[in-house]
Write an enzyme that holds these catalytic residues in place. Structure first.
Site, PDB file in Angstrom:
ATOM      1  N   THR A 418       0.827  -1.204   0.000  1.00 39.68           N
ATOM      2  CA  THR A 418       0.000   0.000   0.000  1.00 39.68           C
ATOM      3  C   THR A 418       0.868   1.263   0.000  1.00 39.68           C
ATOM      4  O   THR A 418       2.064   1.196   0.200  1.00 39.68           O
ATOM      5  CB  THR A 418      -0.947   0.028   1.228  1.00 39.68           C
ATOM      6  OG1 THR A 418      -1.591  -1.210   1.310  1.00 39.68           O
ATOM      7  CG2 THR A 418      -1.958   1.116   1.169  1.00 39.68           C
ATOM      8  N   GLU A 438      -3.562  -4.250  -2.466  1.00 38.85           N
ATOM      9  CA  GLU A 438      -3.416  -5.206  -1.363  1.00 38.85           C
ATOM     10  C   GLU A 438      -1.958  -5.636  -1.230  1.00 38.85           C
ATOM     11  O   GLU A 438      -1.142  -4.817  -0.893  1.00 38.85           O
ATOM     12  CB  GLU A 438      -4.369  -6.375  -1.522  1.00 38.85           C
ATOM     13  CG  GLU A 438      -4.567  -7.393  -0.426  1.00 38.85           C
ATOM     14  CD  GLU A 438      -3.876  -7.295   0.920  1.00 38.85           C
ATOM     15  OE1 GLU A 438      -3.928  -6.232   1.562  1.00 38.85           O
ATOM     16  OE2 GLU A 438      -3.313  -8.293   1.367  1.00 38.85           O
ATOM     17  N   GLU A 457      -7.297  -7.794  -3.377  1.00 35.75           N
ATOM     18  CA  GLU A 457      -7.895  -7.188  -2.178  1.00 35.75           C
ATOM     19  C   GLU A 457      -8.846  -8.127  -1.448  1.00 35.75           C
ATOM     20  O   GLU A 457      -9.071  -7.983  -0.239  1.00 35.75           O
ATOM     21  CB  GLU A 457      -8.647  -5.912  -2.565  1.00 35.75           C
ATOM     22  CG  GLU A 457      -8.658  -4.854  -1.495  1.00 35.75           C
ATOM     23  CD  GLU A 457      -7.286  -4.241  -1.288  1.00 35.75           C
ATOM     24  OE1 GLU A 457      -6.828  -4.223  -0.146  1.00 35.75           O
ATOM     25  OE2 GLU A 457      -6.654  -3.807  -2.279  1.00 35.75           O
ATOM     26  N   SER A 481     -11.060  -2.956   5.566  1.00 36.46           N
ATOM     27  CA  SER A 481      -9.722  -2.415   5.361  1.00 36.46           C
ATOM     28  C   SER A 481      -9.173  -1.866   6.678  1.00 36.46           C
ATOM     29  O   SER A 481      -9.911  -1.667   7.645  1.00 36.46           O
ATOM     30  CB  SER A 481      -9.794  -1.289   4.336  1.00 36.46           C
ATOM     31  OG  SER A 481      -8.558  -0.615   4.246  1.00 36.46           O
ATOM     32  N   GLY A 503      -0.874  -2.668   5.826  1.00 38.90           N
ATOM     33  CA  GLY A 503      -1.935  -3.565   6.301  1.00 38.90           C
ATOM     34  C   GLY A 503      -2.483  -3.065   7.624  1.00 38.90           C
ATOM     35  O   GLY A 503      -2.658  -1.861   7.832  1.00 38.90           O
TER      36      GLY A 503
HETATM   37  N1  GLU Z   1      -5.523  -4.411   2.023  1.00 40.11           N
HETATM   38  C1  GLU Z   1      -5.022  -3.611   3.093  1.00 40.11           C
HETATM   39  C2  GLU Z   1      -6.131  -2.858   3.766  1.00 40.11           C
HETATM   40  O1  GLU Z   1      -7.039  -2.425   3.110  1.00 40.11           O
HETATM   41  C3  GLU Z   1      -4.080  -2.624   2.584  1.00 40.11           C
HETATM   42  C4  GLU Z   1      -2.915  -3.305   2.001  1.00 40.11           C
HETATM   43  C5  GLU Z   1      -1.900  -3.516   3.004  1.00 40.11           C
HETATM   44  O2  GLU Z   1      -1.297  -2.511   3.385  1.00 40.11           O
HETATM   45  O3  GLU Z   1      -1.687  -4.652   3.414  1.00 40.11           O
HETATM   46  O4  GLU Z   1      -6.110  -2.679   4.927  1.00 40.11           O
END
Ligand code: GLU
Length: 609
Positions: A418, A438, A457, A481, A503
């Site tokens: 991200t 993601e 995602e 998220s 994440g």
């Molecule tokens: N999919 C993660 C979220 O929406 C963001 C991606 C990540 O930083 O792992 O929290």
């Protein structure tokens, strides 16, 4: 570290920006150039910049320059945010792109209001609660990671269009121009780009389209080489001409669906690649949404964040509420507040179109006080049970609640995925924008001939079986998220904006930066650079080595277990960006000094040293 709350000088006066336009006045798309851009021409890659008339911070110099170019041409912060995001789709293609999604928190200076735009990917209509299960058990996580099945219906492009239409002054075509230049002309490969390619090389090699783009001559591109993506330049050009409909129901959409259903697996590859469920009808039905932000009062400020389906705003907000209910705030309290807020996040937060999220309760002071009572002098037993944000709160009475962490999915390792950018303009608009596909490299599958990776995602859903989990898949549902773009106002005016990748560690990074800034009195650059730790209702707290070295003994004595945060390639948590409004129109843009190779902060008119 354990400090009493300190009075931090809060210089919240930002109204006196160089140019303030009266309400109702159209913001011209192109105006005369403001004076001096950056001393001696080319901006340099620096993590902190101070000045006037507009500012940006991203992880990447090309993306920051793209946003600055738009600001210089008279575009506003929303125009620049879209231009920056599209450029990150070129230079940070393993974290960002038109096929992904994101959350955007925006201070609209003209209306004096914070708004948010949800561009989260959605599950296709054919997805059900058991789509990530086989014979009643969850499929292996790594099989989901590299699959068509995990590709969500893209939200990023719809978000750009909605953002520009509602708050921008440029067309999509204009906003994409800087990104097209970078994609066509090329950018210099840095260590982060090479490392991220190398880390993905095995799976990229298994898809003909991905190998052709990202493994030229069969290997990750060398540091210092120039990387061009003519396919993506052409895709952006065509998008500028045809608009988002080209994806959401047109030929590009058909190609995305074909790729998801039948990924271009290299002949001879032995990888299990599960096909996806997306149809053109899913693309046609996709809408980005304007949502009401979350808001908590915190030490005389108002902290605005992203509402569900992100858990960012509610979890940061709840933790801040808990902290301000405590008589003192140190690192122990930071970890404990985060632990409790994560217990509640895991139990209650999902897509509000499908789940009744008790947002009001989660963000109420009464609930925070009840939760704060659980925090003692030593770490509480693991796992913390979720509370009851039901409107009826009892101060400081702990009864034996059943321990239920509310999640059916083993916590996945959180990497540096991200990205987050911040932009402000001469009118005082502010964008805090988290963008993602993601995992680093998304699902690993480039749409043939189009130059972009697909997202994965949908791995953010709980795979189950997990009866009652708010984050199980469903037709058309958005996975929960952790993205937490955040804007802080003081007396109704922007004071600070911050966000991070990583994440679920996004939440703790944003929280820790706010705590560093407003509880420990650090400057924003110091608050961003300081070593991090992330407690997410897990037995051990993940931390960077420097954090363990500095605070490990003190926290271990209080019953905390610290464990080194995972790489690769370096163990670090988040690569944040932020802005602080210093008063009298002066803005400080802040990126990382070292994490993820260091970021880039730029201002339109630098302050005199
Ligand atoms: N999919 C993660 C979220 O929406 C963001 C991606 C990540 O930083 O792992 O929290």
């Amino acid at each position: 570290m354990s400090l009493r709350r300190v009075a931090v000088p809060l210089l919240g006066v930002t109204a006196s920006l160089a140019l303030v336009i009266p309400p109702g006045t159209a913001q011209a798309s192109i105006t005369a150039e403001p004076p001096a851009v950056q001393a001696h021409g080319q901006p340099a890659k620096v993590p902190v910049a101070e000045g006037y008339g507009g500012a940006v911070a991203t992880v990447d110099l090309d993306a920051s320059k793209a946003a600055l170019k738009i600001l210089r041409q008279g575009g506003n912060a929303m125009d620049a945010a879209v231009a920056g995001a599209a450029t990150l789709g070129v230079t940070e293609p393993f974290s960002a792109g038109l096929s992904g999604g994101g959350f955007l928190v925006y201070y609209d200076a003209r209306r004096g209001k914070v708004v948010t735009i949800d561009g989260r990917e959605k599950a296709p209509q054919a997805m059900t609660e058991t789509s990530f299960q086989e014979n009643g058990v969850a499929i292996p996580f790594d099989q989901a990671v590299t699959s068509g099945l995990s590709a969500g219906v893209p939200g990023g492009l719809a978000q750009w269009e909605l953002a520009l239409r509602r708050f921008g002054s440029l067309s999509l075509k204009q906003a994409l121009e800087p990104a097209i230049d970078v994609a066509a002309g090329g950018f210099t490969v840095d260590q982060t780009f090479r490392d991220q390619t190398a880390q993905n090389a095995a799976r990229f090699a298994d898809f003909t389209s991905t190998a052709a783009l990202y493994l030229p001559n069969g290997a990750p591109p060398a540091v210092g080489s120039v990387f061009r993506n003519p396919d993506l330049a052409a895709t952006y050009r065509e998008l500028g001409r045809l608009g988002g409909e080209w994806l959401y129901g047109g030929k590009l959409g058909e190609e995305v669906v074909a790729t998801v259903k039948k990924p271009p697996v290299r002949p001879g590859a032995t990888r299990v690649v599960r096909p996806g469920l997306m149809e053109v009808a899913d693309l046609r039905a996709y809408r980005a949404l304007e949502r009401t932000p979350t808001k908590v009062g915190y030490n005389g400020m108002d902290v605005y964040g992203m509402a569900p389906p992100s858990s960012g705003g509610s979890t940061v907000g709840e933790a801040l509420n808990i902290l301000q209910s405590l008589p003192k705030v140190g690192l122990h309290e930071y970890l404990e507040a985060s632990r409790l807020a994560f217990a509640d996040r895991n139990k209650f937060v999902g897509d509000p179109g499908y789940v009744d999220v008790p947002l009001k309760g989660l963000l109420s002071e009464g609930f925070a006080k009840e939760r704060a009572c659980l925090i003692g002098e030593t770490a509480m037993p693991h796992p913390a049970a979720p509370g009851s944000p039901d409107g009826s709160y009892t101060a400081c009475q702990v009864d034996g609640q059943a321990v239920d962490t509310g999640t059916g999915k083993a916590e996945k390792p959180e990497g540096p995925e991200t990205t987050h950018l911040v932009v402000t303009d001469r009118w005082g608009d502010v964008a805090a924008y988290n963008i993602t596909i993601e995992q680093t490299g998304g699902n690993g599958i480039v749409v043939p001939g189009r130059g972009f990776l697909l997202n994965n995602e949908l791995t953010d859903f709980t795979f189950g079986p997990a009866p009652g989990d708010p984050n199980l898949p469903a037709p058309g549902k958005r996975p929960r998220s952790s993205m937490a773009p955040t804007i802080v106002l003081k007396n109704g005016k922007p004071l600070l904006a911050v966000g991070s990748p990583g994440g679920a560690t996004i939440i703790t990074t944003v929280l820790q930066i706010l705590v560093n800034r407003y509880e420990f009195g650090m400057s924003l650059p110091d608050a961003v650079a300081a070593p991090r730790a992330s407690q997410r209702n897990s037995a051990a707290t993940q931390a960077e080595q420097a954090f363990i070295d500095r605070y490990g003994a003190e926290l271990t004595a209080k019953g905390h277990t610290l464990t080194i945060a995972p790489g690769p390639p370096v163990s670090e948590i988040g690569a944040a960006t932020g802005l602080e409004f210093l008063g009298h129109g002066k803005v400080q843009a802040v990126a990382e000094p070292t994490r993820r190779g260091g970021g880039s902060a730029l201002v339109l008119t630098p302050a005199k040293p």
